[in-house]
Design a protein around this motif. Structure first.
Motif, PDB file in Angstrom:
ATOM      1  N   HIS A  83       0.988  -1.085  -0.112  1.00 22.45           N
ATOM      2  CA  HIS A  83       0.061   0.119  -0.132  1.00 22.45           C
ATOM      3  C   HIS A  83       0.882   1.192  -0.058  1.00 22.45           C
ATOM      4  O   HIS A  83       0.644   2.195  -0.818  1.00 22.45           O
ATOM      5  CB  HIS A  83      -1.025   0.040   1.086  1.00 22.45           C
ATOM      6  N   ALA A  84       1.965   1.197   0.876  1.00 21.06           N
ATOM      7  CA  ALA A  84       2.936   2.457   0.823  1.00 21.06           C
ATOM      8  C   ALA A  84       3.539   2.602  -0.746  1.00 21.06           C
ATOM      9  O   ALA A  84       3.754   3.741  -1.131  1.00 21.06           O
ATOM     10  CB  ALA A  84       3.821   1.975   1.923  1.00 21.06           C
ATOM     11  N   LYS A  85       3.943   1.537  -1.282  1.00 24.97           N
ATOM     12  CA  LYS A  85       4.417   1.464  -2.391  1.00 24.97           C
ATOM     13  C   LYS A  85       3.646   2.048  -3.358  1.00 24.97           C
ATOM     14  O   LYS A  85       3.957   2.965  -4.474  1.00 24.97           O
ATOM     15  CB  LYS A  85       5.174   0.067  -2.837  1.00 24.97           C
ATOM     16  N   LEU A  86       2.450   1.386  -3.417  1.00 25.24           N
ATOM     17  CA  LEU A  86       1.449   2.172  -4.552  1.00 25.24           C
ATOM     18  C   LEU A  86       1.081   3.487  -4.290  1.00 25.24           C
ATOM     19  O   LEU A  86       1.014   4.271  -5.163  1.00 25.24           O
ATOM     20  CB  LEU A  86       0.147   1.308  -4.168  1.00 25.24           C
ATOM     21  N   ALA A  87       1.178   4.066  -2.945  1.00 25.13           N
ATOM     22  CA  ALA A  87       1.053   5.513  -2.743  1.00 25.13           C
ATOM     23  C   ALA A  87       2.235   6.202  -3.311  1.00 25.13           C
ATOM     24  O   ALA A  87       2.006   7.313  -3.909  1.00 25.13           O
ATOM     25  CB  ALA A  87       0.964   5.593  -1.299  1.00 25.13           C
ATOM     26  N   LEU A  88       3.281   5.746  -3.091  1.00 19.77           N
ATOM     27  CA  LEU A  88       4.586   6.421  -3.875  1.00 19.77           C
ATOM     28  C   LEU A  88       4.388   6.262  -5.312  1.00 19.77           C
ATOM     29  O   LEU A  88       4.992   7.289  -6.003  1.00 19.77           O
ATOM     30  CB  LEU A  88       5.879   5.624  -3.248  1.00 19.77           C
ATOM     31  N   VAL A  89       3.936   5.224  -5.986  1.00 21.68           N
ATOM     32  CA  VAL A  89       3.988   5.188  -7.427  1.00 21.68           C
ATOM     33  C   VAL A  89       3.000   6.316  -7.770  1.00 21.68           C
ATOM     34  O   VAL A  89       3.222   6.741  -8.990  1.00 21.68           O
ATOM     35  CB  VAL A  89       3.443   3.602  -8.024  1.00 21.68           C
ATOM     36  N   PHE A  90       1.767   6.235  -7.247  1.00 19.76           N
ATOM     37  CA  PHE A  90       0.915   7.397  -7.421  1.00 19.76           C
ATOM     38  C   PHE A  90       1.649   8.751  -7.493  1.00 19.76           C
ATOM     39  O   PHE A  90       1.058   9.687  -8.428  1.00 19.76           O
ATOM     40  CB  PHE A  90      -0.269   7.394  -6.741  1.00 19.76           C
ATOM     41  N   LEU A  91       2.314   9.198  -6.457  1.00 22.21           N
ATOM     42  CA  LEU A  91       2.920  10.375  -6.454  1.00 22.21           C
ATOM     43  C   LEU A  91       4.169  10.409  -7.776  1.00 22.21           C
ATOM     44  O   LEU A  91       4.246  11.571  -8.168  1.00 22.21           O
ATOM     45  CB  LEU A  91       3.754  10.298  -5.225  1.00 22.21           C
ATOM     46  N   LEU A  92       4.793   9.301  -8.043  1.00 20.56           N
ATOM     47  CA  LEU A  92       5.524   9.061  -9.115  1.00 20.56           C
ATOM     48  C   LEU A  92       4.882   9.713 -10.513  1.00 20.56           C
ATOM     49  O   LEU A  92       5.451  10.204 -11.224  1.00 20.56           O
ATOM     50  CB  LEU A  92       6.480   7.979  -9.253  1.00 20.56           C
ATOM     51  N   ILE A  93       3.975   8.983 -10.534  1.00 16.97           N
ATOM     52  CA  ILE A  93       2.958   8.985 -11.761  1.00 16.97           C
ATOM     53  C   ILE A  93       2.676  10.750 -11.767  1.00 16.97           C
ATOM     54  O   ILE A  93       2.556  11.469 -12.983  1.00 16.97           O
ATOM     55  CB  ILE A  93       1.770   8.432 -11.763  1.00 16.97           C
ATOM     56  N   GLY A  94       2.274  11.339 -10.787  1.00 19.93           N
ATOM     57  CA  GLY A  94       1.908  12.730 -10.823  1.00 19.93           C
ATOM     58  C   GLY A  94       3.294  13.602 -11.247  1.00 19.93           C
ATOM     59  O   GLY A  94       3.120  14.624 -11.877  1.00 19.93           O
ATOM     60  N   TYR A  95       4.358  13.199 -10.575  1.00 22.51           N
ATOM     61  CA  TYR A  95       5.828  13.759 -10.927  1.00 22.51           C
ATOM     62  C   TYR A  95       6.026  13.619 -12.288  1.00 22.51           C
ATOM     63  O   TYR A  95       6.126  14.757 -13.084  1.00 22.51           O
ATOM     64  CB  TYR A  95       6.803  13.231 -10.130  1.00 22.51           C
ATOM     65  N   HIS A  96       5.576  12.578 -12.845  1.00 22.42           N
ATOM     66  CA  HIS A  96       6.002  12.431 -14.274  1.00 22.42           C
ATOM     67  C   HIS A  96       5.072  13.457 -15.123  1.00 22.42           C
ATOM     68  O   HIS A  96       5.580  13.937 -16.164  1.00 22.42           O
ATOM     69  CB  HIS A  96       5.491  10.885 -14.610  1.00 22.42           C
ATOM     70  N   HIS A  97       3.643  13.786 -14.687  1.00 25.16           N
ATOM     71  CA  HIS A  97       3.016  14.348 -15.463  1.00 25.16           C
ATOM     72  C   HIS A  97       3.133  15.987 -15.071  1.00 25.16           C
ATOM     73  O   HIS A  97       3.022  16.671 -16.169  1.00 25.16           O
ATOM     74  CB  HIS A  97       1.500  14.132 -15.068  1.00 25.16           C
ATOM     75  N   VAL A  98       3.843  16.245 -14.195  1.00 25.04           N
ATOM     76  CA  VAL A  98       4.284  17.635 -13.672  1.00 25.04           C
ATOM     77  C   VAL A  98       5.687  17.859 -14.739  1.00 25.04           C
ATOM     78  O   VAL A  98       5.490  18.875 -15.312  1.00 25.04           O
ATOM     79  CB  VAL A  98       4.692  17.865 -12.463  1.00 25.04           C
ATOM     80  N   CYS A  99       6.218  16.772 -15.086  1.00 24.04           N
ATOM     81  CA  CYS A  99       7.336  16.871 -15.875  1.00 24.04           C
ATOM     82  C   CYS A  99       6.739  17.284 -17.318  1.00 24.04           C
ATOM     83  O   CYS A  99       7.462  18.029 -18.031  1.00 24.04           O
ATOM     84  CB  CYS A  99       8.243  15.872 -15.849  1.00 24.04           C
ATOM     85  N   GLY A 100       5.901  16.339 -17.753  1.00 26.49           N
ATOM     86  CA  GLY A 100       5.413  16.629 -19.039  1.00 26.49           C
ATOM     87  C   GLY A 100       4.592  18.258 -19.029  1.00 26.49           C
ATOM     88  O   GLY A 100       4.888  18.764 -20.228  1.00 26.49           O
ATOM     89  N   ALA A 101       4.085  18.528 -18.212  1.00 20.51           N
ATOM     90  CA  ALA A 101       3.564  19.863 -18.294  1.00 20.51           C
ATOM     91  C   ALA A 101       4.553  21.044 -18.315  1.00 20.51           C
ATOM     92  O   ALA A 101       4.467  21.887 -19.156  1.00 20.51           O
ATOM     93  CB  ALA A 101       2.483  20.293 -16.863  1.00 20.51           C
ATOM     94  N   GLN A 102       5.538  20.648 -17.629  1.00 21.83           N
ATOM     95  CA  GLN A 102       6.755  21.666 -17.665  1.00 21.83           C
ATOM     96  C   GLN A 102       7.499  21.723 -19.165  1.00 21.83           C
ATOM     97  O   GLN A 102       7.869  22.581 -19.651  1.00 21.83           O
ATOM     98  CB  GLN A 102       7.833  21.326 -16.663  1.00 21.83           C
ATOM     99  N   LEU A 103       7.623  20.566 -19.612  1.00 27.63           N
ATOM    100  CA  LEU A 103       7.958  20.338 -21.024  1.00 27.63           C
ATOM    101  C   LEU A 103       7.495  21.278 -22.009  1.00 27.63           C
ATOM    102  O   LEU A 103       7.735  21.919 -22.668  1.00 27.63           O
ATOM    103  CB  LEU A 103       7.903  18.808 -21.337  1.00 27.63           C
ATOM    104  N   LYS A 104       5.827  21.218 -21.724  1.00 27.64           N
ATOM    105  CA  LYS A 104       5.084  22.147 -22.685  1.00 27.64           C
ATOM    106  C   LYS A 104       5.384  23.633 -22.448  1.00 27.64           C
ATOM    107  O   LYS A 104       5.453  24.274 -23.201  1.00 27.64           O
ATOM    108  CB  LYS A 104       3.650  21.668 -22.569  1.00 27.64           C
ATOM    109  N   ARG A 105       5.406  23.829 -21.118  1.00 23.61           N
ATOM    110  CA  ARG A 105       5.688  25.197 -20.833  1.00 23.61           C
ATOM    111  C   ARG A 105       7.271  25.708 -21.558  1.00 23.61           C
ATOM    112  O   ARG A 105       7.192  26.999 -22.108  1.00 23.61           O
ATOM    113  CB  ARG A 105       5.901  25.566 -19.239  1.00 23.61           C
ATOM    114  N   PHE A 106       7.983  24.762 -21.567  1.00 20.85           N
ATOM    115  CA  PHE A 106       9.474  25.042 -22.289  1.00 20.85           C
ATOM    116  C   PHE A 106       9.082  25.202 -23.819  1.00 20.85           C
ATOM    117  O   PHE A 106       9.559  26.354 -24.220  1.00 20.85           O
ATOM    118  CB  PHE A 106      10.375  24.043 -21.993  1.00 20.85           C
ATOM    119  N   ALA A 107       8.098  24.397 -24.164  1.00 19.63           N
ATOM    120  CA  ALA A 107       8.048  24.445 -25.786  1.00 19.63           C
ATOM    121  C   ALA A 107       7.390  25.822 -26.156  1.00 19.63           C
ATOM    122  O   ALA A 107       7.718  26.254 -27.183  1.00 19.63           O
ATOM    123  CB  ALA A 107       7.343  23.165 -26.094  1.00 19.63           C
TER     124      ALA A 107
END
Length: 141
Positions: A83-107
């Motif tokens: 359960h703790a690992k899955l919570a961290l995976v969800f945070l990591l997915i969020g981080y991944h998408h924040v990176c994608g949003a930042q990539l678009k801002r740079f573009a």
């Protein structure tokens, strides 16, 4: 035997995903420091290819193989470490998408953050990786 193949593929896809999660924010550091148009355009191309060509497929593969492992071992769902690992995976997915949003801002040339911000931002997946590995290997609860 199937379980071991799925586990191996899960580990490989997680390694590839983390490689991208470590490298993309480092590209953001360099991109935020760049001063000429040619460099900025080059970083946009590198960031896009890394995100779409490596990070996104690796994230999807990690999730598919991880879910498959849980299906093959349903008893894990009663263990706290998962359960703790899955919570961290969800945070990591969020981080991944924040990176994608930042990539678009740079573009769009709309970045407002400094290279120092991205140096700190780059440490988030390291902390998550440490926690996940400890949870999976030690299974403290």
């Amino acid at each position: 035997m199937l379980y071991l193949w799925i586990k191996a593929l899960h580990i490989v896809s997680v390694v590839c995903w983390f490689a991208g999660l470590f490298y993309l924010p480092r590209l953001f550091v360099y991109h935020a420091s760049s001063e000429d148009t040619a460099s900025r355009e080059r970083f946009c191309v590198m960031e896009r290819k890394l995100y779409r060509g490596i990070m996104l497929p690796s994230m999807i593969a990690s999730l598919v193989f991880g879910i498959w492992l849980i299906v093959l071992s349903p008893g894990w769902m009663s263990q706290g470490w998962l359960h703790a690992k899955l919570a961290l995976v969800f945070l990591l997915i969020g981080y991944h998408h924040v990176c994608g949003a930042q990539l678009k801002r740079f573009a769009r040339a709309e970045n407002t953050r400094s290279h120092k911000f991205y140096r700190w931002f780059n440490e988030i997946p390291v902390l998550i990786l440490i926690a996940v590995v400890i949870l999976v290997v030690v299974k403290p609860f």
